[in-house]
Design a protein around this motif. Structure first.
Motif: not given
Length: 365
Positions: A271-280
């Motif tokens: 899924h696309p990362y939509h925030s720094q938290r999800i990416q981390a």
């Protein structure tokens, strides 16, 4: 009731965990190629592998079995969440209801998605968050006494191959009839036969160097692809311009066409990362269909035992893809993780958690 899968391990230390993950990785190799593993941490071993919107759900369906109380619960949540958070997406505006689901999931709204991570250590941090939080209060101390952390491991390529095989191996294609209700029987047979005969075209890349691209899909990207055929979807599908497997996935997992329990398993998606938290957190997901439970499943769920037959670990098609590691000494494992640099702010990279980590450098269990 015991879980029916057999891939179960017990780890007393970080060394045990790494040893078991290495063994699991070797078991999942195909043609000498390592396959991706996804990880999920639970603080309590009795938690089922099921999306939170389906926990204690009642599964009321209309007479046509096309819409349910769970559809309504999801629709209302989307409307409220989107209305109040449209201005808060960090990177770009989500383009679809399904794309919003990922944001909702990471901010604790109930969805059909279930979080996994491509990082072993992110999942470990979730499973032992009560031991890694860098401060103490009575609630946290009580939580630590009750916790029974567990690490789940999923082989996503294998799971999605089971989805493909389920859709393509049945002679009369009942699932295709369900998700393509306006198509003639001859067209459905044509699509089903093409899926059955052309797996290497519609699903699985042959080149070993490309195989880890294979099998894992993005529903959000497929929705963008579908928009490019707007107004001529049926024509593109029958002409095989639009991969029929991808179109059927959209119907089941994005559009929410209800499916009989015991037919199609959950789907592993990126899924696309939509925030720094999800990416981390290196977030990935499984998404469950809207299941229509049979009489036996309804009876079991009505017993209020905490056992949901529709959870992944009880679903026969999922069991070969799942491995479970129970963490028998979480305090020791948490201390080992702290020694090698893992902190609470790794999962939640915001100012508050970073400050808490900084002010609690003398952290002890």
């Amino acid at each position: 009731m015991e879980k029916e899968h057999t891939h179960k391990y017990y780890a007393d230390s970080l060394e045990d965990i790494l040893k078991y993950v290495t063994e699991i990785g070797d078991v999942c190799k195909q043609d000498g190629i390592l396959k991706p593993l996804w990880f999920r941490g639970h603080e309590y071993a009795h938690y089922n592998l099921e999306p939170n919107i389906f926990r204690q759900a009642d599964y009321q369906y209309n007479d046509q079995k096309t819409y349910s109380s769970n559809h309504l619960r999801e629709d209302y949540r989307y409307q409220h969440f989107m209305s109040r958070n449209f201005d808060k997406t960090e990177y770009r505006e989500p383009h679809s209801v399904f794309e919003w689901q990922e944001i909702m999931q990471h901010f604790f709204s109930k969805t059909r998605l279930m979080d996994w991570s491509e990082s072993l250590f992110s999942a470990l941090e979730f499973s032992m968050e009560g031991f890694l939080i860098p401060y103490k209060n009575l609630d946290i101390l009580n939580k630590r006494r009750k916790m029974q952390p567990v690490l789940w491991i999923l082989q996503p390529n294998q799971l999605n191959e089971k989805v493909y095989d389920t859709l393509s191996e049945t002679n009369d294609y009942p699932i295709l009839k369900k998700v393509l209700p306006k198509m003639k029987p001859s067209d459905i047979n044509f699509i089903g036969n093409s899926l059955k005969q052309n797996k290497d075209i519609y699903f699985k890349l042959k080149d070993k160097k490309e195989q880890n691209l294979s099998n894992i899909v993005s529903i959000t990207a497929l929705e963008d692809l579908k928009r490019s055929y707007l107004g001529r979807e049926k024509e593109a599908l029958l002409n095989m311009e639009f991969n029929p497997f991808f179109y059927i996935l959209l119907r089941i997992y994005a559009d929410g066409v209800p499916i009989d329990y015991g037919t199609v398993p959950p789907l592993a998606i990126i899924h696309p990362y939509h925030s720094q938290r999800i990416q981390a957190q290196k977030g990935v997901f499984t998404v469950s269909p809207y299941y229509i439970p049979n009489a036996m499943a309804k009876k079991i769920m009505g017993m209020n035992t905490g056992f949901n037959p529709m959870a992944m670990e009880y679903t026969p098609q999922c069991q070969d893809c799942l491995f479970e590691i129970q963490l028998t000494n979480p305090g020791k494992i948490a201390e080992q993780m702290r020694k090698i640099g893992h902190k609470s702010s790794d999962l939640y990279p915001d100012a508050q958690r970073t400050a808490q980590d900084m002010e609690n450098m003398d952290f002890s269990i």
